[in-house]
Design a protein around this motif. Structure first.
Motif, PDB file in Angstrom:
ATOM      1  N   LYS A 260      28.845  61.183  52.978  1.00  0.00           N
ATOM      2  CA  LYS A 260      28.688  61.109  51.535  1.00  0.00           C
ATOM      3  C   LYS A 260      29.204  62.399  50.926  1.00  0.00           C
ATOM      4  CE  LYS A 260      25.350  60.425  47.805  1.00  0.00           C
ATOM      5  NZ  LYS A 260      23.925  60.240  47.462  1.00  0.00           N
ATOM      6  N   MET A 261      30.102  62.248  49.938  1.00  0.00           N
ATOM      7  CA  MET A 261      30.722  63.420  49.341  1.00  0.00           C
ATOM      8  C   MET A 261      29.717  64.184  48.495  1.00  0.00           C
ATOM      9  SD  MET A 261      34.167  63.657  47.003  1.00  0.00           S
ATOM     10  CE  MET A 261      34.637  65.200  46.221  1.00  0.00           C
ATOM     11  N   LYS A 262      29.563  65.484  48.816  1.00  0.00           N
ATOM     12  CA  LYS A 262      28.661  66.350  48.071  1.00  0.00           C
ATOM     13  C   LYS A 262      29.401  67.227  47.064  1.00  0.00           C
ATOM     14  CE  LYS A 262      24.782  65.162  49.960  1.00  0.00           C
ATOM     15  NZ  LYS A 262      23.679  64.567  49.135  1.00  0.00           N
ATOM     16  N   GLY A 263      30.647  67.487  47.370  1.00  0.00           N
ATOM     17  CA  GLY A 263      31.436  68.340  46.490  1.00  0.00           C
ATOM     18  C   GLY A 263      32.814  68.558  47.093  1.00  0.00           C
ATOM     19  N   ALA A 264      33.433  69.637  46.687  1.00  0.00           N
ATOM     20  CA  ALA A 264      34.778  69.941  47.195  1.00  0.00           C
ATOM     21  C   ALA A 264      35.003  71.436  47.170  1.00  0.00           C
ATOM     22  CB  ALA A 264      35.840  69.231  46.361  1.00  0.00           C
ATOM     23  N   VAL A 265      35.778  71.912  48.137  1.00  0.00           N
ATOM     24  CA  VAL A 265      36.220  73.310  48.133  1.00  0.00           C
ATOM     25  C   VAL A 265      37.688  73.321  47.722  1.00  0.00           C
ATOM     26  CG1 VAL A 265      34.571  74.266  49.759  1.00  0.00           C
ATOM     27  CG2 VAL A 265      36.607  73.138  50.627  1.00  0.00           C
ATOM     28  N   LEU A 266      38.050  74.275  46.899  1.00  0.00           N
ATOM     29  CA  LEU A 266      39.403  74.320  46.351  1.00  0.00           C
ATOM     30  C   LEU A 266      39.935  75.741  46.334  1.00  0.00           C
ATOM     31  CD1 LEU A 266      37.571  72.229  44.267  1.00  0.00           C
ATOM     32  CD2 LEU A 266      39.924  71.533  43.843  1.00  0.00           C
ATOM     33  N   ILE A 267      41.238  75.846  46.459  1.00  0.00           N
ATOM     34  CA  ILE A 267      41.956  77.117  46.310  1.00  0.00           C
ATOM     35  C   ILE A 267      43.030  76.917  45.255  1.00  0.00           C
ATOM     36  CG2 ILE A 267      43.419  78.842  47.419  1.00  0.00           C
ATOM     37  CD1 ILE A 267      42.166  78.224  50.045  1.00  0.00           C
ATOM     38  N   ASP A 268      42.978  77.744  44.230  1.00  0.00           N
ATOM     39  CA  ASP A 268      44.043  77.746  43.229  1.00  0.00           C
ATOM     40  C   ASP A 268      45.091  78.764  43.644  1.00  0.00           C
ATOM     41  OD1 ASP A 268      42.460  75.979  41.949  1.00  0.00           O
ATOM     42  OD2 ASP A 268      42.388  77.035  40.035  1.00  0.00           O
ATOM     43  N   ILE A 269      46.337  78.302  43.801  1.00  0.00           N
ATOM     44  CA  ILE A 269      47.422  79.157  44.285  1.00  0.00           C
ATOM     45  C   ILE A 269      48.397  79.403  43.150  1.00  0.00           C
ATOM     46  CG2 ILE A 269      49.323  79.346  45.934  1.00  0.00           C
ATOM     47  CD1 ILE A 269      47.773  77.423  47.736  1.00  0.00           C
ATOM     48  N   ASN A 270      48.665  80.662  42.895  1.00  0.00           N
ATOM     49  CA  ASN A 270      49.662  81.033  41.896  1.00  0.00           C
ATOM     50  C   ASN A 270      51.051  80.835  42.493  1.00  0.00           C
ATOM     51  OD1 ASN A 270      51.315  82.268  39.997  1.00  0.00           O
ATOM     52  ND2 ASN A 270      49.816  83.850  39.530  1.00  0.00           N
ATOM     53  N   THR A 271      51.845  79.971  41.880  1.00  0.00           N
ATOM     54  CA  THR A 271      53.168  79.668  42.445  1.00  0.00           C
ATOM     55  C   THR A 271      54.093  80.881  42.445  1.00  0.00           C
ATOM     56  OG1 THR A 271      53.968  78.900  40.287  1.00  0.00           O
ATOM     57  CG2 THR A 271      53.010  77.254  41.766  1.00  0.00           C
ATOM     58  N   ALA A 272      53.783  81.876  41.605  1.00  0.00           N
ATOM     59  CA  ALA A 272      54.602  83.091  41.614  1.00  0.00           C
ATOM     60  C   ALA A 272      54.492  83.813  42.945  1.00  0.00           C
ATOM     61  CB  ALA A 272      54.175  84.016  40.478  1.00  0.00           C
ATOM     62  N   GLY A 273      53.372  83.606  43.668  1.00  0.00           N
ATOM     63  CA  GLY A 273      53.220  84.239  44.969  1.00  0.00           C
ATOM     64  C   GLY A 273      54.167  83.690  46.013  1.00  0.00           C
ATOM     65  N   LEU A 274      54.748  82.511  45.762  1.00  0.00           N
ATOM     66  CA  LEU A 274      55.692  81.917  46.718  1.00  0.00           C
ATOM     67  C   LEU A 274      57.094  82.510  46.583  1.00  0.00           C
ATOM     68  CD1 LEU A 274      54.617  78.159  46.332  1.00  0.00           C
ATOM     69  CD2 LEU A 274      53.802  79.833  47.999  1.00  0.00           C
ATOM     70  N   TYR A 275      57.324  83.253  45.489  1.00  0.00           N
ATOM     71  CA  TYR A 275      58.650  83.845  45.277  1.00  0.00           C
ATOM     72  C   TYR A 275      59.015  84.814  46.395  1.00  0.00           C
ATOM     73  CZ  TYR A 275      59.323  82.088  40.500  1.00  0.00           C
ATOM     74  OH  TYR A 275      59.525  81.284  39.414  1.00  0.00           O
ATOM     75  N   ASN A 276      58.001  85.467  46.971  1.00  0.00           N
ATOM     76  CA  ASN A 276      58.270  86.491  47.986  1.00  0.00           C
ATOM     77  C   ASN A 276      58.814  85.902  49.278  1.00  0.00           C
ATOM     78  OD1 ASN A 276      57.223  88.422  46.205  1.00  0.00           O
ATOM     79  ND2 ASN A 276      55.144  88.088  46.947  1.00  0.00           N
ATOM     80  N   TYR A 277      58.706  84.607  49.461  1.00  0.00           N
ATOM     81  CA  TYR A 277      59.184  83.974  50.693  1.00  0.00           C
ATOM     82  C   TYR A 277      60.631  83.500  50.574  1.00  0.00           C
ATOM     83  CZ  TYR A 277      54.292  84.062  51.966  1.00  0.00           C
ATOM     84  OH  TYR A 277      53.021  84.476  52.251  1.00  0.00           O
ATOM     85  N   LEU A 278      61.235  83.787  49.428  1.00  0.00           N
ATOM     86  CA  LEU A 278      62.633  83.412  49.207  1.00  0.00           C
ATOM     87  C   LEU A 278      63.437  84.663  48.900  1.00  0.00           C
ATOM     88  CD1 LEU A 278      62.069  80.244  46.985  1.00  0.00           C
ATOM     89  CD2 LEU A 278      62.702  80.291  49.410  1.00  0.00           C
ATOM     90  N   PRO A 279      64.717  84.699  49.268  1.00  0.00           N
ATOM     91  CA  PRO A 279      65.529  85.907  49.052  1.00  0.00           C
ATOM     92  C   PRO A 279      65.845  86.119  47.581  1.00  0.00           C
ATOM     93  CG  PRO A 279      66.892  84.125  49.887  1.00  0.00           C
ATOM     94  CD  PRO A 279      65.475  83.626  49.932  1.00  0.00           C
ATOM     95  N   ALA A 280      66.227  87.339  47.288  1.00  0.00           N
ATOM     96  CA  ALA A 280      66.621  87.673  45.913  1.00  0.00           C
ATOM     97  C   ALA A 280      67.892  86.925  45.534  1.00  0.00           C
ATOM     98  CB  ALA A 280      66.827  89.179  45.779  1.00  0.00           C
TER      99      ALA A 280
END
Length: 462
Positions: free
Chosen positions: A232-252
């Motif tokens: 029975k679902m009691k709730g949920a855990v969530l992570i909000d991710i800022n998409t700007a943080g993904l920029y570092n995984y791509l080259p300039a």
């Protein structure tokens, strides 16, 4: 005149042969160069696609790590719900504020670089009416805060981590004063929570559509999982991710006609990295971000194109992230994409052309000077020698021997011809003398015969 024309035609044929051979070599060189050019383009295309694959693997690994982190937090929450006796027996201090309640936390004197290591528990309800089950869930939510702290350290792009209960409360980390933010029932009815509620598998993860964070942290996406007790679902855990943080995984990106785009399954853009390198601040559709020839594509149509495709004047390469089926797209203007190869092969072709042309000039010059020009002089010398005027052409030292041979041959020939003429003249004279002598002798015989005949006629009866 005929001999002169024949000589000119001979050397014209030689010149034409040289031009034809040179043209054939250049044509063969062009064919080989074009073959290697297109082969190099394909290799460059494959290498760029392999690079994009590496970037997608890095992104996928990071997002997979985020999913694993959230899964660990979810497992911890479910464990505490199943075994509440392992939690602190004391409910976190709460304060009533009208219909809302929130964590009653005393203010700490912290420096500017320090952070409150606590979540903000806030919700709707009367504290006095909480039963033991709700208290256990509140204690569980509060006990997740250390896990939230650790998770944010490992997931640098995480803006918010929180547990939201079906009983209308939330524990949000990092801590935010209740005067700034409080629980809202809208949190239970957004698209992500509706998908989590409708899930038929307890371990399924869901990604939200991109949205603009109300705290002004830019464009976010959320990852969520349901928390269950006895299915029975009691709730949920969530992570909000800022998409700007993904920029570092791509080259300039330095070229304005080059960029990277991450698209979710709803054709929304989560990231657009280009030369401006400005993070998105509003939810944007793919058609609003991509270059004009690519605006017609949706998420599904992007899946249908080849991993590396030509679209008009653009090269489009894509990779799909297995963890959530997002598409990582890289686009280039075709001229810029192949600019290095075009310049390299253009320089190679020009260098080969100039090299072969220089070789042709050198070979032709050496051949002309060593053989063609002397041959022309030699032929003219033969013509002059045949005409009896051998001294008009002056040979080079290398050809003097052959010129002398020709002169000697023609000189001997003229000498022999003169001797033959002299002998013919002498023979004619002797024939003439013998003929004249024979004529005189014949006349003498005729006179003698006539005399004898007259004597015989004078004798009677003879």
């Amino acid at each position: 005149m005929f001999a002169q024309n024949s000589t000119e035609q001979l050397f014209q044929r030689y010149n034409k042969s040289v031009i034809v051979v040179f043209s054939g070599i250049m044509l063969l060189t062009l064919i080989i160069t074009l073959y290697n050019y297109f082969l190099a383009r394909q290799t460059h295309n494959d290498n760029k696609l392999a690079q994009l694959s590496e970037y997608s693997v890095q992104l996928n690994n990071k997002l997979t790590s985020t999913v694993e982190t959230l899964t660990g937090i979810r497992d911890l929450a479910q464990y505490y719900l199943r075994f509440p006796e392992e939690l602190a027996s004391k409910v976190p201090p709460l304060r009533q504020d009208g219909k809302y309640f929130y964590l009653n936390k005393t203010r700490k004197k912290l420096t500017a670089n320090e952070q409150i290591m606590s979540g903000n528990i806030t919700g709707v309800g009367r504290i006095s009416t909480f039963n033991q089950s709700l208290k256990n869930e509140l204690m569980m939510a509060n006990a997740l805060t250390p896990a939230f702290v650790s998770a944010q350290k490992s997931v640098k792009a995480a803006n918010w981590l929180y547990y939201i209960s079906m009983r209308r409360f939330v524990n949000l980390y990092p801590w935010v004063p209740s005067s700034i933010w409080q629980y809202s029932d809208k949190s239970l009815t957004n698209d992500l929570m509706l998908k989590i509620k409708a899930s038929k598998r307890n371990d399924e993860q869901f990604w939200s559509r991109p949205y603009v964070d109300s705290a002004g942290k830019g464009l976010n996406t959320a990852l969520g999982m349901g928390v269950y007790l006895n299915n029975k679902m009691k709730g949920a855990v969530l992570i909000d991710i800022n998409t700007a943080g993904l920029y570092n995984y791509l080259p300039a990106v330095s070229n304005e006609d080059h960029g990277y785009i991450i698209v979710d399954k709803h054709s929304h853009v989560l990231l657009h990295k280009n030369s401006a390198n400005l993070p998105l601040s509003t939810r944007t559709a793919f058609s609003d971000t991509a270059p004009t020839p690519l605006k017609k594509f949706s998420y599904q149509s992007l899946l249908n194109i080849a991993p590396s495709a030509d679209v008009g004047d653009w090269i489009v390469q894509r990779q799909q992230l297995p963890i959530n089926d997002w598409i990582l797209l890289e686009y280039h203007r075709k001229g810029n994409f192949y600019a290095t190869i075009n310049q390299r092969f253009l320089v190679i072709f020009i260098a080969i052309f100039l090299g072969l042309l220089a070789l042709l000039v050198v070979v032709y010059y050496v051949t002309y000077r060593s053989y063609i020009a002397p041959s022309k002089k030699f032929i003219s010398h033969i013509e002059h020698c045949s005409a009896g005027d051998p001294g008009k052409i002056k040979p080079s030292p290398q050809w003097r021997h052959w010129f002398n041979i020709v002169e000697d041959l023609f000189g001997q020939n003229r000498s022999l011809m003169q001797r033959l003429k002299d002998q013919n003249n002498e023979l004619d004279l002797r024939v003439k003398e013998k003929t004249q002598a024979l004529f005189y002798k014949s006349e003498h015989h005729q006179r003698d015969y006539a005399l004898l005949r007259s004597v015989m006629d004078a004798i009677p009866d003879y």
